[in-house]
Design an enzyme around this catalytic site. Structure first.
Site, PDB file in Angstrom:
ATOM      1  N   GLY A   1      -7.798  37.583 -25.473  1.00 34.85           N
ATOM      2  CA  GLY A   1      -6.653  37.795 -26.782  1.00 34.85           C
ATOM      3  C   GLY A   1      -5.603  36.717 -26.034  1.00 34.85           C
ATOM      4  O   GLY A   1      -5.111  36.331 -25.147  1.00 34.85           O
ATOM      5  N   CYS A   2      -4.698  36.168 -27.277  1.00 38.66           N
ATOM      6  CA  CYS A   2      -4.213  35.317 -27.263  1.00 38.66           C
ATOM      7  C   CYS A   2      -2.856  36.091 -28.417  1.00 38.66           C
ATOM      8  O   CYS A   2      -2.802  36.420 -28.733  1.00 38.66           O
ATOM      9  CB  CYS A   2      -3.810  33.451 -27.489  1.00 38.66           C
ATOM     10  SG  CYS A   2      -4.624  33.217 -28.915  1.00 38.66           S
ATOM     11  N   GLN A   3      -2.501  35.039 -28.623  1.00 36.63           N
ATOM     12  CA  GLN A   3      -1.277  35.186 -29.822  1.00 36.63           C
ATOM     13  C   GLN A   3      -1.766  35.415 -31.510  1.00 36.63           C
ATOM     14  O   GLN A   3      -1.703  36.851 -31.472  1.00 36.63           O
ATOM     15  CB  GLN A   3       0.011  34.187 -30.321  1.00 36.63           C
ATOM     16  CG  GLN A   3       1.426  34.512 -30.416  1.00 36.63           C
ATOM     17  CD  GLN A   3       2.481  35.909 -30.372  1.00 36.63           C
ATOM     18  OE1 GLN A   3       1.364  36.856 -29.056  1.00 36.63           O
ATOM     19  NE2 GLN A   3       2.748  36.588 -30.885  1.00 36.63           N
TER      20      GLN A   3
ATOM     21  N   GLY B   1      -5.316  34.254 -32.445  1.00 32.95           N
ATOM     22  CA  GLY B   1      -6.456  34.218 -32.257  1.00 32.95           C
ATOM     23  C   GLY B   1      -7.345  32.734 -32.112  1.00 32.95           C
ATOM     24  O   GLY B   1      -8.767  32.475 -31.429  1.00 32.95           O
TER      25      GLY B   1
ATOM     26  N   TYR C   1      -3.037  39.289 -30.527  1.00 34.15           N
ATOM     27  CA  TYR C   1      -1.770  39.986 -29.931  1.00 34.15           C
ATOM     28  C   TYR C   1      -0.875  40.386 -31.304  1.00 34.15           C
ATOM     29  O   TYR C   1      -0.729  41.978 -31.643  1.00 34.15           O
ATOM     30  CB  TYR C   1      -0.721  39.469 -29.457  1.00 34.15           C
ATOM     31  CG  TYR C   1       0.577  40.264 -29.083  1.00 34.15           C
ATOM     32  CD1 TYR C   1       0.368  41.722 -28.442  1.00 34.15           C
ATOM     33  CD2 TYR C   1       1.762  40.437 -29.738  1.00 34.15           C
ATOM     34  CE1 TYR C   1       1.366  42.529 -28.272  1.00 34.15           C
ATOM     35  CE2 TYR C   1       2.689  41.220 -29.487  1.00 34.15           C
ATOM     36  CZ  TYR C   1       2.557  42.425 -28.950  1.00 34.15           C
ATOM     37  OH  TYR C   1       3.921  43.188 -28.501  1.00 34.15           O
TER      38      TYR C   1
END
Length: 129
Positions: free
Chosen positions: A82-84, A86, A111
């Site tokens: 995951g990241c901020q 997607g 996130y």
């Protein structure tokens, strides 16, 4: 579940509820955001290995990303990336699959979606690389 095909590698994206369920079952969560983003809040027990760094010229890919991941995780480990929001995680997931990691899923929405749905988040002090 969405399947995104780039460079011949199928990236499977799961929604945040599916990701939460997988993490409960023991999948590792690989957070590919920058350290600064990670410190502002992250999933519990997340491993932080930035896929990109912020420089004066903009964001650049972490040249040691795969090396850093392989130092901690095995190619057979179950991973949710995951990241901020997607986007970076799709590229990170593809790179991991191209490097022959077998069980890697992208978390759609990142996130922002996780926190926006009221799921548990932590600030600072967690595993960082």
């Amino acid at each position: 579940m969405d399947i995104i095909k780039k460079s011949g590698t199928e990236v499977i994206t799961v929604d945040i509820q599916a990701a939460k369920d997988l993490l409960t079952l023991g999948h590792h969560y690989l957070d590919v955001r920058t350290e600064a983003e990670f410190k502002k809040g992250h999933l519990e027990n997340a491993l932080n290995i930035p896929y990109m760094f912020t420089t004066p010229e903009g964001r650049v890919k972490n040249p040691k990303f795969l090396e850093q991941v392989m130092a901690i995780l095995g190619k057979e480990d179950n991973l949710v990336v995951g990241c901020q929001s997607g986007v970076r995680s799709v590229y990170a997931t593809r790179d991991l699959l191209d490097a022959e990691f077998k069980r890697v899923l992208n978390m759609g929405g990142g996130y922002i979606a996780w926190a926006g749905n009221g799921f548990t988040v932590k600030k600072s002090e967690n595993v960082e690389i």
